[in-house]
Design a protein around this motif. Structure first.
Motif, PDB file in Angstrom:
ATOM      1  N   SER A 195       0.825  -1.182  -0.030  1.00 18.06           N
ATOM      2  CA  SER A 195       0.055   0.028   0.017  1.00 18.06           C
ATOM      3  C   SER A 195       0.783   1.159   0.102  1.00 18.06           C
ATOM      4  O   SER A 195       1.500   1.720   1.097  1.00 18.06           O
ATOM      5  CB  SER A 195      -0.872  -0.025   1.300  1.00 18.06           C
ATOM      6  N   GLN A 237      -0.425   4.037  -0.092  1.00 16.39           N
ATOM      7  CA  GLN A 237      -1.208   4.978   0.970  1.00 16.39           C
ATOM      8  C   GLN A 237      -0.629   5.079   2.217  1.00 16.39           C
ATOM      9  O   GLN A 237      -0.392   6.145   2.937  1.00 16.39           O
ATOM     10  CB  GLN A 237      -2.840   4.810   0.922  1.00 16.39           C
ATOM     11  N   ARG A 238      -0.445   3.967   2.859  1.00 15.16           N
ATOM     12  CA  ARG A 238       0.287   3.802   4.184  1.00 15.16           C
ATOM     13  C   ARG A 238       1.737   4.308   4.309  1.00 15.16           C
ATOM     14  O   ARG A 238       2.065   4.877   5.218  1.00 15.16           O
ATOM     15  CB  ARG A 238       0.064   2.210   4.592  1.00 15.16           C
ATOM     16  N   ASP A 276       2.712   0.470  -6.088  1.00 15.95           N
ATOM     17  CA  ASP A 276       1.434  -0.053  -5.566  1.00 15.95           C
ATOM     18  C   ASP A 276       0.859  -1.308  -6.288  1.00 15.95           C
ATOM     19  O   ASP A 276       0.899  -1.661  -7.409  1.00 15.95           O
ATOM     20  CB  ASP A 276       0.247   0.952  -5.564  1.00 15.95           C
ATOM     21  N   ARG A 295       2.707   6.938   2.083  1.00 12.34           N
ATOM     22  CA  ARG A 295       2.674   8.275   2.244  1.00 12.34           C
ATOM     23  C   ARG A 295       2.171   9.017   3.576  1.00 12.34           C
ATOM     24  O   ARG A 295       2.556   9.860   3.901  1.00 12.34           O
ATOM     25  CB  ARG A 295       1.596   8.680   1.165  1.00 12.34           C
ATOM     26  N   GLU A 296       1.431   7.925   4.296  1.00 14.39           N
ATOM     27  CA  GLU A 296       1.088   8.746   5.754  1.00 14.39           C
ATOM     28  C   GLU A 296       2.213   8.628   6.589  1.00 14.39           C
ATOM     29  O   GLU A 296       1.788   9.317   7.504  1.00 14.39           O
ATOM     30  CB  GLU A 296      -0.107   7.636   6.141  1.00 14.39           C
ATOM     31  N   ARG A 297       3.222   7.984   6.457  1.00 11.98           N
ATOM     32  CA  ARG A 297       4.414   8.080   7.245  1.00 11.98           C
ATOM     33  C   ARG A 297       5.546   9.038   7.008  1.00 11.98           C
ATOM     34  O   ARG A 297       6.620   9.128   7.426  1.00 11.98           O
ATOM     35  CB  ARG A 297       4.765   6.675   7.442  1.00 11.98           C
TER      36      ARG A 297
END
Length: 266
Positions: free
Chosen positions: A38, A40-41, A83, A43-45
């Motif tokens: 992922s 997205q996960r 991804d 990018r969140e970090r």
């Protein structure tokens, strides 16, 4: 150097760490493509990572609308992250319409075993490793893999590049000529190694032995040695690190290959 081991899908990454301040970082001259579960996960970090790694070579080139993220690690290695959802974009709504035969559907361009699949069988993992090489050497590198290891090779002559298939789907080594490649960059590759699994284990060993290319890594003698065929047979492993011009015998590039047969336990 010491090694940290991390699993990604069906593959394992061995990342060298410095035992003392004088150790030079290992750096791949090109880039590494990884398929991740992922983006997205990740990018969140990113903001936290930028803060923790401030002052290092860590950097991010990101397009929020893209399924690809490019990251430079703290020591300057470049990673292109893909991804896993990219695979889904290839699936047909009615793949059965391609053929009445199940295996033909599975191995089609858009099938579950198709050549587009990311990393190993559509799982996270290493998608490719790109290695920069000196101008005028890519054809010789391609010949080495094609003739000595029996790999399928695709040459892209107009780009000074060649892709060597070393696994299922798009799992490959890509060699790209780079006129800006420096001797310092090549030295930073020392110690970088990869593991490949081949079908003609004994024949390949003998072909490399005839050219004096078989090499036992002194760092890993507790794991395996390969000075004789008997040693290789008992450990199911041999190593070589020099890629040669088969016509002249000149060393072109150094990259350690930990080479195993398909029936290796791992």
């Amino acid at each position: 150097m010491f090694s940290n081991h991390f699993n990604l899908g069906q593959q394992q990454l061995h990342l060298a760490g410095a035992e003392c301040d004088g150790d030079l970082p290992q750096r791949v001259t090109g880039s590494i493509g990884l398929t991740v579960p992922s983006l997205q996960r990740i990018r969140e970090r990113l903001e936290n990572a930028k803060s923790v790694l401030k002052g290092s070579l860590f950097s991010v080139g990101d397009d929020e609308d893209s399924n690809i993220l490019t990251v430079s690690c703290p020591w300057g290695n470049v990673f292109h992250l893909y991804d896993i959802c990219v695979d889904d974009e290839y699936l047909l709504e009615d793949s059965a319409s391609l053929s009445s035969q199940k295996m033909a559907v599975f191995h089609s361009r858009r099938g579950v075993y198709g050549p587009h699949r990311m990393a190993v069988r559509g799982n996270p993992g290493i998608r490719y490793v790109e290695i920069a090489c000196r101008v005028g050497t890519v054809d010789s590198i391609a010949d080495f893999y094609e003739k000595l290891l029996g790999c399928h090779v695709t040459r892209i002559n107009e780009s000074g590049a060649a892709t060597v298939c070393v696994g299922p789907g798009v799992h490959s080594l890509t060699f790209v000529e780079n006129e800006r490649l420096t001797e310092c960059s090549l030295i930073s590759m020392n110690g970088v190694h990869l593991c490949i699994y081949i079908p003609k284990f004994e024949l390949t060993y003998k072909a490399l032995k005839e050219r004096n290319l078989i090499w036992t890594n002194p760092r890993f003698t507790h794991l395996d040695s390969c000075e004789t065929w008997e040693e290789c047979l008992s450990t199911r492993t041999f190593r070589f690190k020099d890629i040669l011009d088969l016509k002249t015998g000149e060393k072109i590039l150094e990259l350690e290959h930990e080479t195993r047969p398909m029936l290796h336990g791992q």
